[in-house]
Design a protein around this motif. Sequence first.
Motif, PDB file in Angstrom:
ATOM      1  N   SER A  34      -7.014   9.925  -9.347  1.00 19.93           N
ATOM      2  CA  SER A  34      -6.545  10.215 -10.265  1.00 19.93           C
ATOM      3  C   SER A  34      -4.559  10.738  -9.848  1.00 19.93           C
ATOM      4  N   GLU A  35      -4.419  10.969  -8.571  1.00 20.67           N
ATOM      5  CA  GLU A  35      -3.157  12.193  -8.464  1.00 20.67           C
ATOM      6  C   GLU A  35      -1.601  10.504  -8.435  1.00 20.67           C
ATOM      7  N   ASN A  36      -2.165   9.811  -7.573  1.00 21.36           N
ATOM      8  CA  ASN A  36      -2.015   8.578  -7.378  1.00 21.36           C
ATOM      9  C   ASN A  36      -1.933   7.286  -8.307  1.00 21.36           C
ATOM     10  N   GLN A  37      -2.449   7.466  -9.311  1.00 28.58           N
ATOM     11  CA  GLN A  37      -1.912   6.819 -11.537  1.00 28.58           C
ATOM     12  C   GLN A  37      -0.898   7.529 -11.456  1.00 28.58           C
ATOM     13  N   ALA A  38      -0.772   9.278 -11.657  1.00 29.37           N
ATOM     14  CA  ALA A  38      -0.520  10.257 -12.063  1.00 29.37           C
ATOM     15  C   ALA A  38       1.189   9.655 -11.541  1.00 29.37           C
ATOM     16  N   VAL A  91       1.085  -0.955  -0.248  1.00 31.70           N
ATOM     17  CA  VAL A  91       0.280  -0.387   0.420  1.00 31.70           C
ATOM     18  C   VAL A  91       1.464   1.532   0.067  1.00 31.70           C
ATOM     19  N   GLU A  92       0.821   1.687  -0.817  1.00 32.60           N
ATOM     20  CA  GLU A  92       1.273   3.500  -1.025  1.00 32.60           C
ATOM     21  C   GLU A  92       0.972   4.385  -0.776  1.00 32.60           C
ATOM     22  N   ALA A  93      -0.366   4.557  -0.833  1.00 36.20           N
ATOM     23  CA  ALA A  93      -1.350   5.774  -0.283  1.00 36.20           C
ATOM     24  C   ALA A  93      -2.367   5.540   0.773  1.00 36.20           C
ATOM     25  N   HIS A  94      -2.839   5.861   1.077  1.00 38.98           N
ATOM     26  CA  HIS A  94      -4.538   5.540   2.015  1.00 38.98           C
ATOM     27  C   HIS A  94      -5.006   7.396   2.041  1.00 38.98           C
ATOM     28  N   ILE A  95      -6.450   6.813   1.677  1.00 43.47           N
ATOM     29  CA  ILE A  95      -7.125   7.905   2.672  1.00 43.47           C
ATOM     30  C   ILE A  95      -8.399   7.475   3.657  1.00 43.47           C
ATOM     31  N   ASP A  96      -8.481   8.564   4.557  1.00 43.47           N
ATOM     32  CA  ASP A  96      -9.833   7.835   5.278  1.00 43.47           C
ATOM     33  C   ASP A  96     -11.085   8.888   5.121  1.00 43.47           C
ATOM     34  N   LEU A  97     -12.341   8.641   4.987  1.00 42.57           N
ATOM     35  CA  LEU A  97     -13.142   9.206   4.311  1.00 42.57           C
ATOM     36  C   LEU A  97     -14.450   9.343   5.396  1.00 42.57           C
ATOM     37  N   HIS A  98     -13.889   9.093   6.424  1.00 44.97           N
ATOM     38  CA  HIS A  98     -14.971   9.594   7.725  1.00 44.97           C
ATOM     39  C   HIS A  98     -15.214  10.878   8.362  1.00 44.97           C
TER      40      HIS A  98
END
Length: 215
Positions: free
Chosen positions: A148-152, A125-132
């Motif tokens: 989009s940002e992580n694919q770039a 896992v190279e990045a993650h977000i929390d939507l809480h």
Amino acid sequence: MSSFQQLSDLKAVKKAFSEQAKRRAQEEEKAREREREENFFRHAMKDLGVTPLEKTDANRVSHNIKKPVRIPMAKDVERAEVLRATMSDDADPLLFLESDDGRFFHREGVSPDLPRKLYRGKFTVEAHIDLHGLTVDEARDTVAAFLSENQARNHRCVRIVHGKGYGSVGGQSILKELVRRWLKQRREVMCFVEAPPNDGGGGAVLVLLSQAPRR
């Protein structure tokens, strides 16, 4: 003129000269004090390696700061509408998901082994977000920008935490279902799986992204 008057005038003159001399001495002392302070400052600056600048135009610093371009609000609204059009909340998950319970998905043409490898931790896992704490609209925009940002950046594996819905009405996570629907509609998503228990379990998904297209 009597001698008494002459003596009185002499004393007045003497007093005037004395006061004048006193004022001159005070002014000279102040001038010497200012000079001592200036010398002390110059020596202090010299010890610090600071040299005075000559008063020329060549030594002046020009600050050509460009003002940021403000994007009109209409553009922000238009962008949000585009995101909503490409990430519908109403897409039928059964048209896309390989498993009926929606725990994993792979796009047509993608090996079914990839979701299994993703679940088993074969990808870092190279990045993650929390939507809480986000509203549905905020979460949708955040997920779109995140993908989009992580694919770039050529990140292949990312994690999205949406929560298990314990605090939601009926104990069902609204975002849990919607995130899966959104992911199915994003071309850069090759596959996703419900995260294993040690990586968020039912409150998160692991997503495998395709490589960014070459320009």
